[in-house]
Design a protein around this motif. Structure first.
Motif, PDB file in Angstrom:
ATOM      1  N   THR A 173       0.848  -1.194   0.000  1.00 34.52           N
ATOM      2  CA  THR A 173       0.000   0.000   0.000  1.00 34.52           C
ATOM      3  C   THR A 173       0.887   1.250   0.000  1.00 34.52           C
ATOM      4  O   THR A 173       1.723   1.422   0.874  1.00 34.52           O
ATOM      5  CB  THR A 173      -0.892   0.021   1.253  1.00 34.52           C
ATOM      6  OG1 THR A 173      -1.602  -1.217   1.348  1.00 34.52           O
ATOM      7  CG2 THR A 173      -1.879   1.166   1.184  1.00 34.52           C
ATOM      8  N   ASN A 175      -0.303   0.446  -3.970  1.00 30.68           N
ATOM      9  CA  ASN A 175       0.139  -0.236  -5.188  1.00 30.68           C
ATOM     10  C   ASN A 175      -1.052  -0.988  -5.755  1.00 30.68           C
ATOM     11  O   ASN A 175      -1.280  -2.153  -5.431  1.00 30.68           O
ATOM     12  CB  ASN A 175       1.293  -1.201  -4.903  1.00 30.68           C
ATOM     13  CG  ASN A 175       1.993  -1.629  -6.183  1.00 30.68           C
ATOM     14  OD1 ASN A 175       1.364  -1.782  -7.228  1.00 30.68           O
ATOM     15  ND2 ASN A 175       3.297  -1.823  -6.100  1.00 30.68           N
ATOM     16  N   ASP A 176      -1.824  -0.327  -6.621  1.00 27.79           N
ATOM     17  CA  ASP A 176      -3.074  -0.901  -7.115  1.00 27.79           C
ATOM     18  C   ASP A 176      -2.853  -2.042  -8.096  1.00 27.79           C
ATOM     19  O   ASP A 176      -3.695  -2.930  -8.219  1.00 27.79           O
ATOM     20  CB  ASP A 176      -3.924   0.192  -7.796  1.00 27.79           C
ATOM     21  CG  ASP A 176      -4.360   1.255  -6.809  1.00 27.79           C
ATOM     22  OD1 ASP A 176      -4.448   0.938  -5.604  1.00 27.79           O
ATOM     23  OD2 ASP A 176      -4.609   2.387  -7.239  1.00 27.79           O
ATOM     24  N   ASP A 177      -1.719  -2.036  -8.822  1.00 28.71           N
ATOM     25  CA  ASP A 177      -1.524  -3.045  -9.866  1.00 28.71           C
ATOM     26  C   ASP A 177      -0.640  -4.200  -9.417  1.00 28.71           C
ATOM     27  O   ASP A 177      -0.147  -4.972 -10.229  1.00 28.71           O
ATOM     28  CB  ASP A 177      -0.929  -2.399 -11.118  1.00 28.71           C
ATOM     29  CG  ASP A 177       0.409  -1.707 -10.838  1.00 28.71           C
ATOM     30  OD1 ASP A 177       0.808  -1.651  -9.656  1.00 28.71           O
ATOM     31  OD2 ASP A 177       1.027  -1.216 -11.801  1.00 28.71           O
ATOM     32  N   PHE A 178      -0.435  -4.349  -8.101  1.00 24.82           N
ATOM     33  CA  PHE A 178       0.410  -5.433  -7.596  1.00 24.82           C
ATOM     34  C   PHE A 178      -0.302  -6.776  -7.727  1.00 24.82           C
ATOM     35  O   PHE A 178      -1.451  -6.928  -7.344  1.00 24.82           O
ATOM     36  CB  PHE A 178       0.749  -5.173  -6.123  1.00 24.82           C
ATOM     37  CG  PHE A 178       1.393  -6.354  -5.432  1.00 24.82           C
ATOM     38  CD1 PHE A 178       2.632  -6.827  -5.831  1.00 24.82           C
ATOM     39  CD2 PHE A 178       0.746  -7.002  -4.391  1.00 24.82           C
ATOM     40  CE1 PHE A 178       3.217  -7.911  -5.204  1.00 24.82           C
ATOM     41  CE2 PHE A 178       1.324  -8.083  -3.756  1.00 24.82           C
ATOM     42  CZ  PHE A 178       2.563  -8.530  -4.163  1.00 24.82           C
ATOM     43  N   GLU A 179       0.395  -7.755  -8.291  1.00 23.03           N
ATOM     44  CA  GLU A 179      -0.117  -9.114  -8.390  1.00 23.03           C
ATOM     45  C   GLU A 179       0.587  -9.977  -7.349  1.00 23.03           C
ATOM     46  O   GLU A 179       1.818 -10.063  -7.321  1.00 23.03           O
ATOM     47  CB  GLU A 179       0.113  -9.674  -9.796  1.00 23.03           C
ATOM     48  CG  GLU A 179      -0.676  -8.951 -10.879  1.00 23.03           C
ATOM     49  CD  GLU A 179      -0.506  -9.599 -12.240  1.00 23.03           C
ATOM     50  OE1 GLU A 179       0.133 -10.666 -12.300  1.00 23.03           O
ATOM     51  OE2 GLU A 179      -1.008  -9.035 -13.237  1.00 23.03           O
ATOM     52  N   LYS A 222       9.432   5.441 -11.530  1.00 21.79           N
ATOM     53  CA  LYS A 222       8.664   4.835 -12.618  1.00 21.79           C
ATOM     54  C   LYS A 222       8.259   5.914 -13.603  1.00 21.79           C
ATOM     55  O   LYS A 222       7.484   6.805 -13.278  1.00 21.79           O
ATOM     56  CB  LYS A 222       7.416   4.117 -12.076  1.00 21.79           C
ATOM     57  CG  LYS A 222       6.610   3.406 -13.155  1.00 21.79           C
ATOM     58  CD  LYS A 222       5.421   2.694 -12.561  1.00 21.79           C
ATOM     59  CE  LYS A 222       4.625   1.977 -13.658  1.00 21.79           C
ATOM     60  NZ  LYS A 222       3.427   1.286 -13.097  1.00 21.79           N
ATOM     61  N   GLU A 224       6.537   7.737 -16.750  1.00 24.06           N
ATOM     62  CA  GLU A 224       5.275   7.696 -17.493  1.00 24.06           C
ATOM     63  C   GLU A 224       4.896   9.129 -17.860  1.00 24.06           C
ATOM     64  O   GLU A 224       5.210  10.074 -17.133  1.00 24.06           O
ATOM     65  CB  GLU A 224       4.173   7.048 -16.662  1.00 24.06           C
ATOM     66  CG  GLU A 224       2.894   6.794 -17.437  1.00 24.06           C
ATOM     67  CD  GLU A 224       1.831   6.081 -16.623  1.00 24.06           C
ATOM     68  OE1 GLU A 224       0.756   5.807 -17.168  1.00 24.06           O
ATOM     69  OE2 GLU A 224       2.085   5.827 -15.423  1.00 24.06           O
TER      70      GLU A 224
END
Length: 415
Positions: A173, A175-179, A222, A224
């Motif tokens: 947290t 981190n919405d795209d963590f798998e 990161k 972008e």
């Protein structure tokens, strides 16, 4: 947290005909699974022993059976009682259970013997910590303390600890795209901002415990950006969702994450490899603009750096296709103010220079413009021109070298 009142796990690779011990509870969600077990005895795992019931189903039931029940504590079997019921009629506790099925009463012949073990698994503690970090990942370490589940080999009386089956559910947290990675010591994404790491540990799919939470300051970056193509208001300029008429003004916005000390924008032609394809650059600008003029396919590469950690990242967005010059000229128009074909307009792409002259049939100039986005409304000095044939002469240049066109032809003015 989802707790089953009872989870029965038969630990063997296949369902053996001799494994006839059964455990039930007051919960309809009881599950049965098969795994490897050295003694081939069923092991029943409960979350609530007070609801448990143990019974046996004889393979070949005698006409008048007698059931002799035993319990096992610390590897020693102790007889509890005997009667004619296949259900153990005392409170269930952790340990071993054995039943002998006799034919002919308590002094009769033993026809079958069955064993099982009963446990309540408990995760006593789970602690996490980071062991190393890099620009890509944080390596985690998990320390687990769980209650021993000890059973005994029927033939050798050797003590054996039942291995826990864990499921690791990591949380990062924000981190919405963590798998999630179902591992005890995973390499998790390095943080681009202050980030919390935690673990929800699950044993045998029903007993759960949350770990401590650790916080790690930003390490990684990161890259972008967002790219927006500026729109022009000329309805007769030909463009599409994936190609544009030159010149194309693109507004870029850096939306990178992390602590960024240096940023570099490089604009390049994707059809030319290496430095030769680079056509421009910007430095340390958050929202640069760039104009792509010549026909081709282009992109922008954003490179960012965190000087403190030494972490870098690059990002290239969606390609921008700039189309070559072209002109399409209609042969008629109807300036009757009905909103359809009221103006004589060319359809064009990527024109840098433009001149259009319209003459009447006697060679007199009735309209002239240097803007391909403008057209003739069918009027001469504010008065409606008469119906008939007129003539256009067009010269145009594109943005590419030696890109020129000359066009001429007739126009039909229809009212």
């Amino acid at each position: 947290m989802k707790l089953y009142t009872l989870l029965a796990i038969l630990l063997f690779s296949t369902a053996l005909l001799s494994a006839q011990m059964q455990a039930t509870g007051n919960n309809s969600e009881t599950e049965t699974k098969y795994t490897t077990h050295p003694t081939q005895d069923p092991v029943f795992l409960y979350s609530n022993l007070s609801a448990g019931v143990i019974s046996v189903s004889p393979i070949n039931p005698p006409a008048v059976p007698t059931y002799v029940w035993y319990t096992n504590t610390n590897g020693v079997w102790k007889e509890e009682y005997s009667n004619n019921s296949p259900v153990y009629n005392q409170d269930i506790e952790e340990g071993g259970y054995k039943v002998e099925i006799l034919e002919g009463g308590e002094t009769g012949t033993i026809t079958e013997t069955h064993h099982c073990w009963v446990f309540v698994p408990v995760i006593e503690s789970v602690d996490i910590d980071s062991t190393s970090t890099s620009c890509e990942y944080v390596r985690m370490k998990t320390d687990i303390v769980s209650k021993n589940l000890t059973y005994y080999d029927i033939t050798t009386s050797a003590a054996i600890n039942l291995e826990y089956e864990y499921t690791y559910n990591w949380t990062i947290t924000p981190n919405d795209d963590f798998e999630n990675v179902d591992e005890p010591n995973p390499a998790l994404p390095a943080p681009v901002e202050k980030t919390s790491y935690a673990l929800n540990l699950e044993a045998f799919n029903f007993y759960t415990l949350n770990s401590n939470t650790i916080e790690i300051e930003e390490i990684a970056v990161k890259a972008e950006y967002k790219a927006t193509v500026s729109e022009r208001d000329y309805e007769n300029e030909i463009s599409s969702s994936d190609s544009y008429s030159a010149p194309v003004l693109v507004n870029f916005e850096d939306i990178s994450k992390g602590s960024i000390d240096d940023r570099e924008w490089v604009y390049y032609n994707t059809q030319i490899e290496g430095p030769e394809g680079e056509i421009g650059a910007d430095y340390d600008i958050l929202k640069p603009n760039y104009v792509f003029s010549e026909a081709g396919t282009y992109n922008a590469r954003l490179s960012i750096l965190n000087r403190t950690t030494g972490c870098t990242d690059t990002y290239s967005g969606t390609e921008i296709k700039v189309i070559e010059m072209s002109i399409e000229v209609p042969n008629a128009f109807t300036p009757n103010d009905d909103g359809t074909h009221d103006i004589f307009l060319v359809q064009y792409k990527s024109i840098e220079k433009f001149r259009m002259v319209i003459l009447n049939r006697w060679g007199r100039k009735v309209y002239e413009t240097n803007n391909p986005g403008e057209g003739w409304n069918g009027k001469i000095k504010g008065r409606k021109a008469s119906e008939g044939v007129y003539f256009y002469y067009i010269t145009a240049e594109g943005f590419n070298k030696d890109e020129k066109k000359k066009l001429e032809g007739a126009i039909h003015l229809i009212r």
